[in-house]
Design an enzyme around this catalytic site. Structure first.
Site, PDB file in Angstrom:
ATOM      1  N   LYS A 182      33.205  11.468  50.117  1.00  0.00           N
ATOM      2  CA  LYS A 182      33.009  10.342  51.033  1.00  0.00           C
ATOM      3  C   LYS A 182      32.575  10.861  52.405  1.00  0.00           C
ATOM      4  CE  LYS A 182      35.279   8.638  47.519  1.00  0.00           C
ATOM      5  NZ  LYS A 182      34.990   7.724  46.483  1.00  0.00           N
TER       6      LYS A 182
HETATM    7  C1  LIG Z   1      36.365   7.673  45.474  1.00  0.00           C
HETATM    8  C2  LIG Z   1      36.760   6.303  45.111  1.00  0.00           C
HETATM    9  C3  LIG Z   1      38.092   5.969  44.836  1.00  0.00           C
HETATM   10  C4  LIG Z   1      39.192   7.004  44.743  1.00  0.00           C
HETATM   11  O1  LIG Z   1      39.415   7.679  45.923  1.00  0.00           O
HETATM   12  P1  LIG Z   1      40.444   8.927  45.911  1.00  0.00           P
HETATM   13  O2  LIG Z   1      40.706   9.146  47.369  1.00  0.00           O
HETATM   14  O3  LIG Z   1      39.747  10.066  45.261  1.00  0.00           O
HETATM   15  O4  LIG Z   1      41.656   8.492  45.187  1.00  0.00           O
HETATM   16  C5  LIG Z   1      38.402   4.648  44.581  1.00  0.00           C
HETATM   17  N1  LIG Z   1      37.457   3.702  44.576  1.00  0.00           N
HETATM   18  C6  LIG Z   1      36.162   3.976  44.807  1.00  0.00           C
HETATM   19  C7  LIG Z   1      35.149   2.883  44.795  1.00  0.00           C
HETATM   20  C8  LIG Z   1      35.768   5.288  45.060  1.00  0.00           C
HETATM   21  O5  LIG Z   1      34.473   5.571  45.258  1.00  0.00           O
END
Ligand SMILES: *Cc1c(COP(=O)(O)O)cnc(C)c1O
Length: 384
Positions: A182
């Protein structure tokens, strides 16, 4: 030419120094840095309350628990999302019911959510997929009159806007991710933001074993006050080491978003003449941080999506298949997840790929990717 990866976090000496300070302070678990990160994040996202968590998956889980979602409830979600969106309702014993998405945004809409509602629907998880803001207001026009809770999965959305405000600002409750894939990263990490003070208080307790007195409060007193466990909680804490990195990263967010949008605009302009490649764009209701800059490989393109991935790999470009579809995964394939057809989800998951975008991407790297796309389009690349 060197390998170009789809994403690379932008971490620098400031983050390293912030971590060194935390280590020198002697307090590395959840403490003052986590509290400071929560305050700064809430302010940046125009949220009333922010509760840091170990990741976004645990933030989603807590959002469902504090929202009162439980066994027997239906939770409408896009199949077109990372698996965590489907897993969170499953953790509380609810049934994820898959809704289709809009082909332009990759997000659920008022229509697709409306089509998936059942008489047991108690919540909807709206995802800002790949950073593209979802049209929350029009979805809430359908769900609010029925008393259905809307949770925003803003895992990809830090720095994206909806109607001039940060995504998540208009949600009752939102979940965020700080995974390196992210825009902001703390290694692993997440945040829950909410406009409900009571939900924030309960989430804060639940993330820390549902202890009545936090570990930080206990540590601050010579004789620690006795704590009580009123319900079954979790250990979903973030550490001060992570929060210190998060505070530095949050300061970089405007710059990171501006650079990603600049790179997205460059790609968009340079591949505009290629027939059969459709690149994701801002919707009319907001702006994307382009966490995932995807292209759809359409029928008139000379290669399939897999063929284009191979052509890019031959040019040392590590693109990625587009967003997955949870309903096709073995974990969900044999479960009852509603019966709405998902044609757009299947089209996008089969035919999209994500192009490399990262803060420190150079002009030469961008040109290498664009050159490989143009070559593939001209049919001179090795087809498969
Ligand atoms: C990356 C992601 C998650 C999970 O995030 P984590 O911090 O890895 O648990 C959940 N929902 C979406 C849409 C994502 O892209």
């Amino acid at each position: 030419m060197s390998r170009i990866n789809v994403m690379k976090p932008w971490l620098d000496t400031e983050e390293a120094e912030a971590v060194a300070e935390v280590i020198a302070s002697g307090w590395v678990a959840q403490g003052p840095r986590v509290a400071a990160f929560e305050t700064a994040f809430a302010e940046a996202m125009q949220a009333q309350h922010a509760v840091a968590t170990s990741n976004c998956t645990t933030a989603l889980h807590l959002a469902l628990v504090v929202g009162g979602i439980t066994a027997g409830d239906d939770v409408v979600i896009p199949s077109f999302s990372f698996i965590a969106t489907a897993n969170a309702p499953t953790y509380v014993g609810a049934r994820p019911v898959f809704a289709d998405v809009d082909p332009l945004t990759g997000n659920v809409t008022a229509e697709t959510v409306g089509a998936a509602l059942t008489d047991r629907t108690r919540a909807v998880i709206v995802v800002d997929q790949g950073g593209v803001p979802a049209d929350l207001d029009s979805i809430r026009a359908v769900t609010d009159p029925r008393g259905i809770l809307v949770i925003e999965d803003a895992a990809c959305g830090a720095g994206s806007t909806y109607k001039g405000r940060p995504v998540g600002a208009g949600a009752d409750i939102a979940a965020w991710s700080f995974h390196p894939r992210k825009l902001l990263t703390t290694g692993e990490g997440g945040m829950l933001t909410t406009s409900h003070a009571g939900w924030a208080v309960r989430a804060r307790q639940l993330r820390e074993h549902a202890m009545s007195v936090s570990a930080a409060e206990r540590a601050a007193s010579v004789i620690a006050p006795a704590e009580e466990y009123g319900e079954i909680g979790f250990n979903y804490r973030m550490t001060d080491l992570q929060a210190a990195v998060g505070l530095v990263q949050l300061g970089r967010l405007p710059e990171i978003v501006a650079r990603r949008r600049e790179i997205a605009a460059e790609y968009t302009q340079r591949i505009a003449d290629i027939q059969g490649l459709r690149i994701v764009a801002d919707p009319s209701h907001g702006t994307s941080n382009f966490q995932s800059l995807w292209v759809e490989v359409e029928a008139e393109f000379p290669l399939t999506r897999e063929g284009l991935l191979e052509a890019l790999a031959a040019a040392d470009v590590s693109a990625r298949r587009g967003i997955m579809a949870a309903h096709r995964q073995p974990a969900y394939a044999d479960r009852d997840t509603g019966s709405v057809p998902l044609p757009v989800t299947e089209r996008l998951t089969d035919n999209t790929l994500i192009l490399p975008v990262f803060h420190q991407m150079t002009e030469a790297e961008l040109a290498q990717v664009v050159g490989a796309l143009i070559e593939a389009a001209s049919g001179s690349a090795v087809a498969s």
